[in-house]
Scaffold this motif. Sequence first.
Motif, PDB file in Angstrom:
ATOM      1  N   PRO A 222      45.496  61.954  54.305  1.00  0.00           N
ATOM      2  CA  PRO A 222      44.498  60.889  54.244  1.00  0.00           C
ATOM      3  C   PRO A 222      43.064  61.393  54.328  1.00  0.00           C
ATOM      4  CG  PRO A 222      45.636  60.875  56.356  1.00  0.00           C
ATOM      5  CD  PRO A 222      46.336  61.869  55.495  1.00  0.00           C
ATOM      6  N   GLU A 223      42.907  62.673  54.642  1.00  0.00           N
ATOM      7  CA  GLU A 223      41.548  63.173  54.822  1.00  0.00           C
ATOM      8  C   GLU A 223      41.131  64.075  53.669  1.00  0.00           C
ATOM      9  OE1 GLU A 223      40.930  64.201  59.168  1.00  0.00           O
ATOM     10  OE2 GLU A 223      42.986  64.673  58.732  1.00  0.00           O
ATOM     11  N   PRO A 224      39.830  64.168  53.410  1.00  0.00           N
ATOM     12  CA  PRO A 224      39.393  65.026  52.323  1.00  0.00           C
ATOM     13  C   PRO A 224      39.348  66.497  52.715  1.00  0.00           C
ATOM     14  CG  PRO A 224      37.542  63.811  53.211  1.00  0.00           C
ATOM     15  CD  PRO A 224      38.726  63.436  54.022  1.00  0.00           C
TER      16      PRO A 224
ATOM     17  N   ILE B 168      34.571  72.987  52.928  1.00  0.00           N
ATOM     18  CA  ILE B 168      34.600  71.880  53.881  1.00  0.00           C
ATOM     19  C   ILE B 168      33.231  71.227  53.951  1.00  0.00           C
ATOM     20  CG2 ILE B 168      36.532  72.815  55.185  1.00  0.00           C
ATOM     21  CD1 ILE B 168      34.557  73.734  57.290  1.00  0.00           C
ATOM     22  N   GLY B 169      33.154  70.153  54.686  1.00  0.00           N
ATOM     23  CA  GLY B 169      31.877  69.468  54.868  1.00  0.00           C
ATOM     24  C   GLY B 169      31.879  68.040  54.363  1.00  0.00           C
ATOM     25  N   TYR B 170      33.021  67.565  53.856  1.00  0.00           N
ATOM     26  CA  TYR B 170      33.042  66.208  53.319  1.00  0.00           C
ATOM     27  C   TYR B 170      32.942  65.149  54.407  1.00  0.00           C
ATOM     28  CZ  TYR B 170      34.243  68.355  48.945  1.00  0.00           C
ATOM     29  OH  TYR B 170      34.203  69.117  47.828  1.00  0.00           O
ATOM     30  N   ILE B 171      33.398  65.476  55.616  1.00  0.00           N
ATOM     31  CA  ILE B 171      33.244  64.471  56.670  1.00  0.00           C
ATOM     32  C   ILE B 171      32.417  65.018  57.817  1.00  0.00           C
ATOM     33  CG2 ILE B 171      34.895  62.592  56.592  1.00  0.00           C
ATOM     34  CD1 ILE B 171      36.998  64.312  57.465  1.00  0.00           C
ATOM     35  N   HIS B 172      31.503  65.924  57.500  1.00  0.00           N
ATOM     36  CA  HIS B 172      30.612  66.404  58.547  1.00  0.00           C
ATOM     37  C   HIS B 172      29.652  65.286  58.928  1.00  0.00           C
ATOM     38  CE1 HIS B 172      28.157  68.879  60.998  1.00  0.00           C
ATOM     39  NE2 HIS B 172      27.106  68.716  60.236  1.00  0.00           N
TER      40      HIS B 172
ATOM     41  N   ILE C 178      35.508  62.345  67.882  1.00  0.00           N
ATOM     42  CA  ILE C 178      35.560  63.572  67.083  1.00  0.00           C
ATOM     43  C   ILE C 178      36.750  63.454  66.145  1.00  0.00           C
ATOM     44  CG2 ILE C 178      35.998  66.059  67.170  1.00  0.00           C
ATOM     45  CD1 ILE C 178      34.501  66.067  69.855  1.00  0.00           C
ATOM     46  N   CYS C 179      37.844  62.924  66.688  1.00  0.00           N
ATOM     47  CA  CYS C 179      39.047  62.774  65.882  1.00  0.00           C
ATOM     48  C   CYS C 179      39.841  61.603  66.429  1.00  0.00           C
ATOM     49  CB  CYS C 179      39.866  64.053  65.954  1.00  0.00           C
ATOM     50  SG  CYS C 179      41.564  63.833  65.500  1.00  0.00           S
ATOM     51  N   GLY C 180      40.391  60.802  65.541  1.00  0.00           N
ATOM     52  CA  GLY C 180      41.115  59.619  65.974  1.00  0.00           C
ATOM     53  C   GLY C 180      42.546  59.889  66.394  1.00  0.00           C
TER      54      GLY C 180
ATOM     55  N   CYS D  75      43.589  68.650  60.768  1.00  0.00           N
ATOM     56  CA  CYS D  75      42.809  67.487  61.167  1.00  0.00           C
ATOM     57  C   CYS D  75      41.380  67.791  60.751  1.00  0.00           C
ATOM     58  CB  CYS D  75      42.916  67.256  62.657  1.00  0.00           C
ATOM     59  SG  CYS D  75      41.890  65.906  63.187  1.00  0.00           S
ATOM     60  N   ILE D  76      40.980  67.220  59.628  1.00  0.00           N
ATOM     61  CA  ILE D  76      39.695  67.609  59.046  1.00  0.00           C
ATOM     62  C   ILE D  76      38.538  66.978  59.818  1.00  0.00           C
ATOM     63  CG2 ILE D  76      38.442  67.816  56.869  1.00  0.00           C
ATOM     64  CD1 ILE D  76      41.176  69.150  56.941  1.00  0.00           C
ATOM     65  N   SER D  77      38.779  65.807  60.382  1.00  0.00           N
ATOM     66  CA  SER D  77      37.708  65.174  61.161  1.00  0.00           C
ATOM     67  C   SER D  77      37.284  66.041  62.332  1.00  0.00           C
ATOM     68  CB  SER D  77      38.173  63.823  61.682  1.00  0.00           C
ATOM     69  OG  SER D  77      38.434  62.960  60.628  1.00  0.00           O
TER      70      SER D  77
ATOM     71  N   ALA E 274      35.665  58.585  53.945  1.00  0.00           N
ATOM     72  CA  ALA E 274      34.318  59.079  53.668  1.00  0.00           C
ATOM     73  C   ALA E 274      33.886  60.010  54.799  1.00  0.00           C
ATOM     74  CB  ALA E 274      33.359  57.922  53.497  1.00  0.00           C
ATOM     75  N   SER E 275      33.631  59.497  55.976  1.00  0.00           N
ATOM     76  CA  SER E 275      33.355  60.420  57.082  1.00  0.00           C
ATOM     77  C   SER E 275      33.763  59.766  58.377  1.00  0.00           C
ATOM     78  CB  SER E 275      31.890  60.827  57.115  1.00  0.00           C
ATOM     79  OG  SER E 275      31.105  59.714  57.405  1.00  0.00           O
TER      80      SER E 275
ATOM     81  N   CYS F 123      36.347  59.055  61.752  1.00  0.00           N
ATOM     82  CA  CYS F 123      36.914  59.962  62.745  1.00  0.00           C
ATOM     83  C   CYS F 123      38.410  60.076  62.562  1.00  0.00           C
ATOM     84  CB  CYS F 123      36.599  59.473  64.142  1.00  0.00           C
ATOM     85  SG  CYS F 123      37.497  57.984  64.578  1.00  0.00           S
TER      86      CYS F 123
ATOM     87  N   GLY G  25      40.515  57.712  62.888  1.00  0.00           N
ATOM     88  CA  GLY G  25      41.169  56.607  63.569  1.00  0.00           C
ATOM     89  C   GLY G  25      41.536  55.495  62.605  1.00  0.00           C
TER      90      GLY G  25
ATOM     91  N   ASN H  29      27.929  60.470  53.698  1.00  0.00           N
ATOM     92  CA  ASN H  29      27.071  61.625  53.943  1.00  0.00           C
ATOM     93  C   ASN H  29      26.714  62.308  52.632  1.00  0.00           C
ATOM     94  OD1 ASN H  29      29.157  63.408  53.315  1.00  0.00           O
ATOM     95  ND2 ASN H  29      29.763  63.685  55.441  1.00  0.00           N
TER      96      ASN H  29
ATOM     97  N   ARG I 104      27.445  65.019  51.253  1.00  0.00           N
ATOM     98  CA  ARG I 104      28.462  65.765  50.513  1.00  0.00           C
ATOM     99  C   ARG I 104      29.396  64.827  49.751  1.00  0.00           C
ATOM    100  NH1 ARG I 104      30.428  70.251  48.944  1.00  0.00           N
ATOM    101  NH2 ARG I 104      32.014  71.469  50.023  1.00  0.00           N
TER     102      ARG I 104
END
Lengths: 359, 154
Positions: free
Chosen positions: A17-19, A38-42, A64-66, A353-355, B15-16, B18, B20, B59, B61
Amino acid sequence: MSQHTVIPFGPQHPVLPEPLHFDLVLEDETILDAIPQIGYIHRGLELLVEKRDYQDYVFVAERICGICSFMHGMGYCMAVEEVMHAQVPDRALFLRTLWCELSRIHSHLLWLGLAADAFGFENLFQASWRERELILDMIEETTGGRVIFGSCLVGGVKRDVDADTLGRIVKMLESMKHDLGKLADVFIEDITVRHRLAGVGVLTEKDAYELGAVGPMLRASGVSYDVRKRNYAAYGGIDFDVVTETGGDCYARALVRIREIHQSVEIIKQVVARIPGGDIAVKVTGMPQGEAFARVEQPRGEALYFVRGNGTKFLERFRVRTPTFANIPAMISVLKGQTLSDVPNIILTIDPCISCTER
Amino acid sequence: MAFFKKSPWLLHYDASSCNGCDIEVLACLTPLYDVERFGCLLTGDPKQSDIFLITGGVNHRNIQIIKNLYDQMPEPKVVVAIGICAYSGGVFSECYNIEGGVASVIPVDVYVPGCAAKPESIIDGVVKALGILEAKQAARGKKQIPAVTEAQGA
């Protein structure tokens, strides 16, 4: 004839689910190199400590992470408590341990589902997530949140859990045992699962150690290392053995996580049996001055938190090193030489976990 | 077109956020909540999607990626922004790398509240999106979808 092809993998893709983006350099079907981007969800949330009160920042740290939200909040609190020399009450430490282990079970069940989805076993994905919902119900009942708990504070925890609820949690885990066992049997015995996982993406013990892998990735390669053995929270009063496997392949990594689910159930039983009475939080006053590290074993491995205070209510620096970030070099070394069809499997077995990684 | 409403395909992009809201979106697909009973299917291909579920703020990116995904989706399409971050950046709105909500990049039809959004409210958002999808399709005129003749059907 050999020709190199570059295949972009991600950032939007059905596996995760994450980029996450990789440039995969291929020769025919074999991967020669994988270049992560990386950096898509920074978001830059570490710098937010300069704008948020150090006690309010717990809620940002949780986000930071869900998935391992509680542990992120707890790691931050542990570091701040060390700076402030706060003595957290024992009951709070046991409650933190309880929520950590519930998080671990839900995270590992989530992973089992996603891994099953990655190798096309849709039924197993749904079955794992059905079990996970039962854990989330317990979490919701005790904290009020499903994925973001908001129950950790600097100096303790926000909510108490009464003995009746604790008893019900143990009963619920007991009743889940049969279904968890059935789920584990499919992963361990099923021939199609073995076919996709066994012997794929082997990480040797030496490589795992030298590349700095953490968590189940490291333990599946035979290195016995678990930060919980350093006795943070209430783990000093709990008996458990570090789960290790020696295969180093995707199958071993799945086995480690399955065994850790059972281990967490045992830990929760011990927590409930040994939880002392008393306060759940101590009031922390004053301004943080000085710096400290805290280490936490998350479902994905060791996470490290650093805080530095300068005598004001805003911290000067906060830094997190997350387990996925530590596992990326090992994952890239494992990807080399594998075939394109195994890429989703291998990426998922580090439980990315990319977040966390990009914060 | 009634059949449109009966099998909308979903596209999900983080998109960005956490994470959750993302795992709650996935939880919607699994047995307890099961949005597939509304005929929904989560797909990874924007060209086959009708509803765009997006979590988290924008963001630098991913701004182009969000635009690309939106542009690749066929008309009619509905955007559902999930969680407070997708509305304004939420708890991260003061972060240096957050531009703001999703609406600054693409038009949003439905906002789902929460941090993290609960599966029940996500389902509610998707069901609302189905109505909007239907209305958008009706507005485009009925000529768009040719009737299947016997020769084509055979």
